[in-house]
Design an enzyme around this catalytic site. Structure first.
Site: not given
Length: 172
Positions: A29-31
């Site tokens: 997941g890319y924050l």
């Protein structure tokens, strides 16, 4: 501070399979991500191993990389808050010349298969296996962060076509 130096290739066949040493399913997941190449990612194998990683460009194909193990519960909470995600099966390969891994993407990034080799230096010689069709090092659209934001299946046909043709030519 760790430095990641890697080259990346599209994969054109299944000839890599005899080289598999290990495999694991990964969810990333890319924050945070930016046009200047900074990314903040959470990664989990779903079996209790999870990492938080910050990457940003250094020079050439090198990137600064800070990676930390985190509790699975923290990873799950961060993944829930990540709008952009990538699902893939990662394989470690027994090839010479660096640390080789191969990612078979799932979901909206299927049927992409990308091989990566981590090198000691940008000048390191590497024998590229014949099943690697074309090098995509430095092509931002193929970064995991970009594929999380804009999956391969959502690319316009004219964007996909050169890459698909390249793969088909290699397989013939």
């Amino acid at each position: 501070m760790a430095l990641e130096i890697e080259r990346r290739f599209l994969v054109a066949s299944e000839a890599w399979r005899p080289h598999v040493r290990w495999s694991r399913n990964l969810q990333q997941g890319y924050l945070a991500g930016s046009a200047d190449g900074l990314t903040l990612r959470v990664r989990s194998d779903g079996l209790g191993a999870a990492w938080l990683t910050l990457k940003y460009p250094a020079s050439g194909i090198a990137r600064h990389e800070f990676e930390y193990a985190i509790p699975q519960q923290d990873a799950d909470a961060l993944l829930e808050r990540s709008a952009a995600r990538v699902l893939k099966q990662r394989y470690g390969l027994d090839l010479p010349g660096g640390d080789w891994v191969l990612d078979v993407f799932a979901g909206e990034n299927a049927p992409l298969v990308i091989a990566e080799v981590e090198l000691e230096s940008e000048q390191a010689a590497v024998a590229i296996p014949p099943w690697c069709s074309c090098e995509i090092t430095g092509i931002g659209a193929f970064s995991n962060a970009a594929l999380a934001q804009r999956p391969f299946q959502l690319w316009q046909p004219e964007e996909q076509q050169p890459w698909i043709l390249n793969l088909e030519t290699q397989q013939a």
